[in-house]
Design a protein around this motif. Structure first.
Motif, PDB file in Angstrom:
ATOM      1  N   UNK A 170       0.837  -1.204   0.000  1.00 23.78           N
ATOM      2  CA  UNK A 170       0.000   0.000   0.000  1.00 23.78           C
ATOM      3  C   UNK A 170       0.867   1.248   0.000  1.00 23.78           C
ATOM      4  N   UNK A 171       1.940   1.239   0.764  1.00 23.45           N
ATOM      5  CA  UNK A 171       2.860   2.380   0.798  1.00 23.45           C
ATOM      6  C   UNK A 171       3.573   2.563  -0.531  1.00 23.45           C
ATOM      7  N   UNK A 172       3.894   1.448  -1.199  1.00 21.33           N
ATOM      8  CA  UNK A 172       4.531   1.529  -2.524  1.00 21.33           C
ATOM      9  C   UNK A 172       3.623   2.276  -3.497  1.00 21.33           C
ATOM     10  N   UNK A 173       2.342   1.894  -3.518  1.00 17.59           N
ATOM     11  CA  UNK A 173       1.384   2.580  -4.401  1.00 17.59           C
ATOM     12  C   UNK A 173       1.291   4.052  -4.034  1.00 17.59           C
ATOM     13  N   UNK A 174       1.284   4.349  -2.747  1.00 17.07           N
ATOM     14  CA  UNK A 174       1.206   5.737  -2.305  1.00 17.07           C
ATOM     15  C   UNK A 174       2.393   6.575  -2.721  1.00 17.07           C
ATOM     16  N   UNK A 204      -7.755 -10.708   5.011  1.00 19.95           N
ATOM     17  CA  UNK A 204      -8.752 -10.543   3.955  1.00 19.95           C
ATOM     18  C   UNK A 204      -9.208  -9.091   3.852  1.00 19.95           C
ATOM     19  N   UNK A 205      -9.484  -8.473   4.978  1.00 20.05           N
ATOM     20  CA  UNK A 205      -9.936  -7.082   4.984  1.00 20.05           C
ATOM     21  C   UNK A 205      -8.842  -6.148   4.479  1.00 20.05           C
ATOM     22  N   UNK A 206      -7.603  -6.433   4.879  1.00 19.25           N
ATOM     23  CA  UNK A 206      -6.486  -5.596   4.443  1.00 19.25           C
ATOM     24  C   UNK A 206      -6.237  -5.748   2.952  1.00 19.25           C
ATOM     25  N   UNK A 207      -6.430  -6.949   2.430  1.00 20.57           N
ATOM     26  CA  UNK A 207      -6.275  -7.159   0.995  1.00 20.57           C
ATOM     27  C   UNK A 207      -7.335  -6.388   0.214  1.00 20.57           C
ATOM     28  N   UNK A 208      -8.569  -6.399   0.699  1.00 16.39           N
ATOM     29  CA  UNK A 208      -9.626  -5.608   0.059  1.00 16.39           C
ATOM     30  C   UNK A 208      -9.252  -4.131   0.033  1.00 16.39           C
ATOM     31  N   UNK A 209      -8.717  -3.643   1.147  1.00 13.16           N
ATOM     32  CA  UNK A 209      -8.279  -2.256   1.223  1.00 13.16           C
ATOM     33  C   UNK A 209      -7.136  -1.989   0.257  1.00 13.16           C
ATOM     34  N   UNK A 210      -6.182  -2.911   0.199  1.00 13.76           N
ATOM     35  CA  UNK A 210      -5.024  -2.737  -0.684  1.00 13.76           C
ATOM     36  C   UNK A 210      -5.454  -2.655  -2.142  1.00 13.76           C
ATOM     37  N   UNK A 211      -6.373  -3.512  -2.550  1.00 13.52           N
ATOM     38  CA  UNK A 211      -6.865  -3.478  -3.931  1.00 13.52           C
ATOM     39  C   UNK A 211      -7.549  -2.149  -4.235  1.00 13.52           C
ATOM     40  N   UNK A 212      -8.333  -1.664  -3.291  1.00 15.91           N
ATOM     41  CA  UNK A 212      -9.037  -0.392  -3.496  1.00 15.91           C
ATOM     42  C   UNK A 212      -8.069   0.762  -3.647  1.00 15.91           C
ATOM     43  N   UNK A 213      -6.901   0.640  -3.044  1.00 17.54           N
ATOM     44  CA  UNK A 213      -5.892   1.707  -3.095  1.00 17.54           C
ATOM     45  C   UNK A 213      -4.926   1.557  -4.261  1.00 17.54           C
ATOM     46  N   UNK A 214      -5.090   0.490  -5.051  1.00 21.97           N
ATOM     47  CA  UNK A 214      -4.289   0.370  -6.263  1.00 21.97           C
ATOM     48  C   UNK A 214      -3.307  -0.775  -6.312  1.00 21.97           C
ATOM     49  N   UNK A 239     -13.062 -11.837  -5.247  1.00 24.30           N
ATOM     50  CA  UNK A 239     -13.221 -11.141  -3.972  1.00 24.30           C
ATOM     51  C   UNK A 239     -14.275 -11.821  -3.113  1.00 24.30           C
ATOM     52  N   UNK A 240     -14.031 -11.841  -1.822  1.00 21.41           N
ATOM     53  CA  UNK A 240     -15.004 -12.434  -0.900  1.00 21.41           C
ATOM     54  C   UNK A 240     -15.912 -11.354  -0.354  1.00 21.41           C
TER      55      UNK A 240
END
Length: 240
Positions: A170-174, A204-214, A239-240
């Motif tokens: 997530x930080x890499x995308x940022x 799982x929740x963090x992965x959903x967040x990561x995808x949303x952030x790019x 996605x679940x």
């Protein structure tokens, strides 16, 4: 990836102490071999399964043989040596198998990055585009309630390390770079992959967040036999 020298067959007796496995050779001899997989190995380590093991040329090793492949009752071939995943991904990138990762001119492995003291599995660079950071995860967990469904999951146990890697991506995308979570599917019975919410809801929740952030998610499946193993085909992440 060809296995040289060729793998040898055995029958699984038990896996224990995380790193050790007892097997029976075709001649009836019992032998202890090394297991490089520290995960739960659900569905991959049932006593009586056929296994295939490699032999190291390092004479200093206490256990020169390593468990590479398990064959389940449905004849699915499963690479249980998670060390192989990164090498398979590198080989696939270099051979042009993964279209999404083409066009880079330099590949490095185990590069230090991030604020949590991580090492990225693969980093691709080119002069005309942002750097590409690739975190590789091995997928071997098939839905045990319906093995015909082809539904695979990651992780097979709670993974705080995997959560850390997602935060780093997530930080890499940022920072304006490209970040990819690449699932190397090392189970021939798996046809699709999802995050295992029932095992690690936080991941799982963090992965959903990561995808949303790019953060991009790719799944590539391996052909596996006792002779060779290669990533060959893209499969779906659901996605679940």
């Amino acid at each position: 990836m060809k296995f040289t020298p060729p793998l040898q067959p055995a029958t699984l007796i038990q896996r224990y102490k995380r790193f050790l496995t007892d097997v029976t050779l075709p001649n009836g001899e019992q032998r202890t071999i090394h297991c490089a997989n520290t995960g739960a190995m659900t569905g991959c380590a049932e006593p009586g399964n056929q296994v295939w093991y490699s032999t190291s040329s390092n004479l200093k090793r206490k256990y020169p043989n390593s468990w590479e492949i398990s064959v389940d009752p449905q004849d699915h071939h499963i690479c249980v040596n998670t060390i192989r995943a990164n090498a398979l991904v590198v080989e696939a990138i270099e051979n042009g198998v993964i279209d999404e990762l083409s066009g880079y001119n330099e590949l490095k492995t185990e590069v230090k990055y991030g604020t949590e003291n991580s090492r990225i599995d693969v980093m691709l660079t080119a002069s005309d585009r942002p750097n590409c950071y690739i975190e590789v995860k091995s997928v071997t967990l098939l839905d045990q309630t319906d093995t015909d469904s082809g539904q695979g999951y990651f992780p097979d146990a709670v993974t705080t390390r995997g959560q850390k890697h997602l935060r780093e991506l997530i930080q890499v995308v940022g920072s304006g770079q490209r970040a990819i979570l690449l699932f190397a599917v090392l189970h021939t019975g798996i046809e699709k992959v999802s995050a295992a919410y029932h095992i690690d809801a936080d991941y799982s929740q963090l992965l959903t967040q990561a995808k949303a952030l790019g953060v991009e998610v790719l799944c590539y499946k391996a052909d596996i036999s006792a002779n060779a193993m290669n990533l060959t085909s893209k499969i779906e992440f659901i996605d679940v």
